[in-house]
Design an enzyme around this catalytic site. Structure first.
Site, PDB file in Angstrom:
ATOM      1  N   PRO A  94       0.820  -1.220   0.000  1.00 32.24           N
ATOM      2  CA  PRO A  94       0.000   0.000   0.000  1.00 32.24           C
ATOM      3  C   PRO A  94       0.855   1.272   0.000  1.00 32.24           C
ATOM      4  CG  PRO A  94      -0.695  -1.505   1.756  1.00 32.24           C
ATOM      5  CD  PRO A  94       0.587  -2.035   1.191  1.00 32.24           C
ATOM      6  N   GLU A 121       0.840  -8.102   8.702  1.00 27.45           N
ATOM      7  CA  GLU A 121       0.929  -6.634   8.738  1.00 27.45           C
ATOM      8  C   GLU A 121       1.945  -6.089   7.737  1.00 27.45           C
ATOM      9  OE1 GLU A 121      -1.159  -4.481  10.440  1.00 27.45           O
ATOM     10  OE2 GLU A 121      -2.167  -6.413  10.563  1.00 27.45           O
ATOM     11  N   ARG A 159      -1.907  -8.765 -20.827  1.00 27.49           N
ATOM     12  CA  ARG A 159      -2.718  -8.458 -22.010  1.00 27.49           C
ATOM     13  C   ARG A 159      -2.061  -7.423 -22.930  1.00 27.49           C
ATOM     14  NH1 ARG A 159      -6.609  -5.051 -21.981  1.00 27.49           N
ATOM     15  NH2 ARG A 159      -8.205  -6.582 -22.450  1.00 27.49           N
ATOM     16  N   ASP A 174      -8.311  -0.011 -26.273  1.00 26.94           N
ATOM     17  CA  ASP A 174      -8.903   0.008 -24.947  1.00 26.94           C
ATOM     18  C   ASP A 174      -9.061   1.432 -24.427  1.00 26.94           C
ATOM     19  OD1 ASP A 174      -9.188  -2.655 -24.901  1.00 26.94           O
ATOM     20  OD2 ASP A 174      -7.956  -3.017 -23.133  1.00 26.94           O
TER      21      ASP A 174
HETATM   22  C1  9D3 Z   1      -5.217  -3.267   8.473  1.00 26.00           C
HETATM   23  C2  9D3 Z   1      -3.755  -3.380   8.186  1.00 26.00           C
HETATM   24  N1  9D3 Z   1      -3.166  -2.075   7.994  1.00 26.00           N
HETATM   25  C3  9D3 Z   1      -2.842  -1.503   9.305  1.00 26.00           C
HETATM   26  C4  9D3 Z   1      -2.719  -0.022   9.254  1.00 26.00           C
HETATM   27  C5  9D3 Z   1      -1.927  -2.129   7.203  1.00 26.00           C
HETATM   28  C6  9D3 Z   1      -1.953  -3.074   6.076  1.00 26.00           C
HETATM   29  C7  9D3 Z   1      -1.149  -4.202   6.084  1.00 26.00           C
HETATM   30  C8  9D3 Z   1      -1.179  -5.078   5.018  1.00 26.00           C
HETATM   31  C9  9D3 Z   1      -2.748  -2.832   4.981  1.00 26.00           C
HETATM   32  C10 9D3 Z   1      -2.775  -3.729   3.902  1.00 26.00           C
HETATM   33  C11 9D3 Z   1      -1.977  -4.851   3.931  1.00 26.00           C
HETATM   34  C12 9D3 Z   1      -1.999  -5.816   2.807  1.00 26.00           C
HETATM   35  N2  9D3 Z   1      -2.012  -5.125   1.513  1.00 26.00           N
HETATM   36  C13 9D3 Z   1      -1.175  -5.445   0.527  1.00 26.00           C
HETATM   37  O1  9D3 Z   1      -0.361  -6.335   0.681  1.00 26.00           O
HETATM   38  C14 9D3 Z   1      -1.224  -4.669  -0.694  1.00 26.00           C
HETATM   39  C15 9D3 Z   1      -2.115  -3.643  -1.120  1.00 26.00           C
HETATM   40  C16 9D3 Z   1      -3.250  -3.033  -0.516  1.00 26.00           C
HETATM   41  O2  9D3 Z   1      -3.683  -3.350   0.598  1.00 26.00           O
HETATM   42  N3  9D3 Z   1      -3.887  -2.036  -1.200  1.00 26.00           N
HETATM   43  C17 9D3 Z   1      -3.491  -1.629  -2.423  1.00 26.00           C
HETATM   44  N4  9D3 Z   1      -2.446  -2.160  -3.040  1.00 26.00           N
HETATM   45  C18 9D3 Z   1      -1.778  -3.155  -2.385  1.00 26.00           C
HETATM   46  S1  9D3 Z   1      -0.432  -3.931  -2.974  1.00 26.00           S
HETATM   47  C19 9D3 Z   1      -0.268  -4.902  -1.656  1.00 26.00           C
END
Ligand code: 9D3
Length: 234
Positions: A94, A121, A159, A174
């Site tokens: 994220p 996490e 793709r 697209d």
């Molecule tokens: C509720 C957990 N969060 C605490 C503040 C942190 C968190 C940890 C692990 C939020 C998401 C994740 C897992 N997400 C991914 O591995 C992930 C992801 C995403 O959640 N949103 C957008 N792109 C991606 S790429 C990998």
């Protein structure tokens, strides 16, 4: 160089999720036709202890678990050693840069990548420092792990590899490639619960159809996605 298309190694605790998801439709065909390669690596296979431990409690306390450095790094190093090139290691996270059409195009045109999926996490920060070249997000919402993000990235990228789509559905047509949303589609029958097909689509006038579709795509983009519309006219 790059014969057989890009190669994607995915490091994941759930390799079957990726195998399953990418076995269908266009990504499935791309891999089947050897226009791209998918190789899966499970950090659990690189855990040295009898319990094959891949996670541990966070320093500083708090809820949840953190993926341990050693099994992850060993899996990534095995993937890299198995490649003849130096493709980037990309951690799905994220905190990463957001995937868009430009990023997908760059990945499709290059040698591929080693994609790392996190669970729990997240991963020990020292793994990112030691092994990761870039972090990539698919959008501002919370997933339960990196696997669905890797599926999205690979679906978007495969793709775009030359030869994967037929001429009839060329990727250049697209919506996001053209910078516009799609136009409305209709198929038989001509009338459904009082709703009719726009007359121009029944006219047989291909020029008029093309004009209508372009106008509808522009109208929808302007009304629904001002952000895309502004970029369209940059
Ligand atoms: C509720 C957990 N969060 C605490 C503040 C942190 C968190 C940890 C692990 C939020 C998401 C994740 C897992 N997400 C991914 O591995 C992930 C992801 C995403 O959640 N949103 C957008 N792109 C991606 S790429 C990998």
């Amino acid at each position: 160089m790059n014969v057989g298309g890009p190669r994607f190694d995915v490091v994941t605790l759930f390799p079957q999720m990726l195998r399953d998801a990418l076995g269908y439709g266009i990504p499935g065909r791309a891999i089947e036709a050897k226009l791209a390669r998918l190789v899966l690596w499970n950090p659990r296979d690189y855990a040295a202890d009898p319990h094959r431990t891949v996670d541990d409690r966070p320093y500083g306390g708090g809820p949840g678990m953190v993926m341990k450095f050693a099994p992850l790094a060993a899996a990534v190093r095995a993937a890299r050693a198995n490649r003849r090139d130096a493709a980037p290691v990309i951690y799905l996270s994220p905190q990463g840069q957001r995937l868009d059409a430009t990023g997908a195009r760059a990945l499709a045109a290059g040698p591929g990548a080693v994609l790392v999926c996190g669970r729990y996490e997240g991963v020990d920060e020292r793994f990112i420092i030691a092994e990761v070249d870039a972090e990539l997000s698919i959008g501002d919402y919370v997933l339960s792990g990196g696997e669905p993000a890797a599926m999205v990235v690979l679906d978007a990228v495969l793709r775009l590899i030359p030869g994967v789509l037929g001429d009839a559905q060329s990727a250049a047509d697209d919506s996001f490639e053209a910078g516009l949303l799609d136009w409305p589609h209709y198929t038989r029958p001509e009338k459904i619960e009082g709703l009719e097909v726009p007359e121009v689509l029944l006219s047989g006038n291909h020029e008029a159809v093309a004009r209508w579709r372009r106008l509808e795509a522009e109208r929808r983009t302007r009304e629904r996605r001002a952000d895309l519309w502004d970029r369209y006219f940059q």
